[in-house]
Design a protein around this motif. Sequence first.
Motif, PDB file in Angstrom:
ATOM      1  N   ALA A 127      43.295  42.439  43.379  1.00 56.05           N
ATOM      2  CA  ALA A 127      42.185  42.249  42.437  1.00 56.05           C
ATOM      3  C   ALA A 127      40.956  43.031  42.877  1.00 56.05           C
ATOM      4  O   ALA A 127      40.273  43.650  42.049  1.00 56.05           O
ATOM      5  N   VAL A 131      41.874  46.003  40.477  1.00 60.28           N
ATOM      6  CA  VAL A 131      41.524  45.398  39.198  1.00 60.28           C
ATOM      7  C   VAL A 131      40.025  45.479  38.919  1.00 60.28           C
ATOM      8  O   VAL A 131      39.605  45.944  37.849  1.00 60.28           O
ATOM      9  N   THR A 210      42.308  36.163  32.467  1.00 57.73           N
ATOM     10  CA  THR A 210      41.504  37.350  32.725  1.00 57.73           C
ATOM     11  C   THR A 210      40.405  37.501  31.680  1.00 57.73           C
ATOM     12  O   THR A 210      40.432  36.846  30.640  1.00 57.73           O
ATOM     13  N   SER A 216      42.434  44.409  32.440  1.00 58.26           N
ATOM     14  CA  SER A 216      42.715  43.331  33.385  1.00 58.26           C
ATOM     15  C   SER A 216      43.943  42.528  32.971  1.00 58.26           C
ATOM     16  O   SER A 216      44.702  42.057  33.830  1.00 58.26           O
ATOM     17  N   MET A 219      46.907  44.521  34.066  1.00 56.03           N
ATOM     18  CA  MET A 219      46.987  44.600  35.519  1.00 56.03           C
ATOM     19  C   MET A 219      47.383  43.276  36.148  1.00 56.03           C
ATOM     20  O   MET A 219      47.756  43.233  37.321  1.00 56.03           O
TER      21      MET A 219
END
Length: 249
Positions: A127, A131, A210, A216, A219
Amino acid sequence: MSEPDVPESGLVEHLIELRARLMRGLIGLGVVLLGLMPFSRQIYTWLAEPLISQLPNGQSMIATNPAGAFFAPLKLTFFVALFIAVPWLLYQLWSFVAPGLYAREKRLAVPLLASSVVLFYTGCAFAYFLVLPAVFHFLTTFRPEVIAITPDANAYLDFVLAIFFAFGSSFELPVAMVILTLLGWITPQQFKEGRGYAIVGIFVLAAVLTPPDVVSQLMLAIPMCLLYEIGIHAARWLVPGKGGEQQAS
């Protein structure tokens, strides 16, 4: 007359042991927290880097609450200390629970605990390094020019912590699948046959966990689909008979 006292004394011993483990865990967490306190500002600066790097030169965060600039780094430092102390806290939990487990349960629990910690850390690292930069680049690139981004320090911290928790917990999917298989609730073959429904559920979950942007969501959903496949193979490897029984039926 002494027999009824045995369960009571055993319960007292367990409570004393539980209190001791809790105190050791809290002391360890406190030591880590005290060690990180002098670096609280640097830790927050490090956390803010994915967003600051996408803002115009010279622009930084604001604190809408007068105490926000003080409490946001402290709050982050506590969560970082908790993040670092997780192995120690799990060790205390394991030391309390392990004496009551069978040998086979101990052999399975140790790799599951270790895998869950590693996967959670991996999700948080994924993340932070991949991300967050992609999300903030997307959000700052496609914003209208008349809107200036002036993020609040506390709001940014809450947003990032939510992302970390979402990705860290989502990366635990293989461990959850193995546990369900060990409990006999679902077989690896059933996981395989329900792959299509699982993928749909993963994308729905990604949309919920998300921010409302495609980057996001993808991902999170794509790694979870890969982790789902890993969970199927891990469940087959740890419990080979489960898949075979389902196939035979």
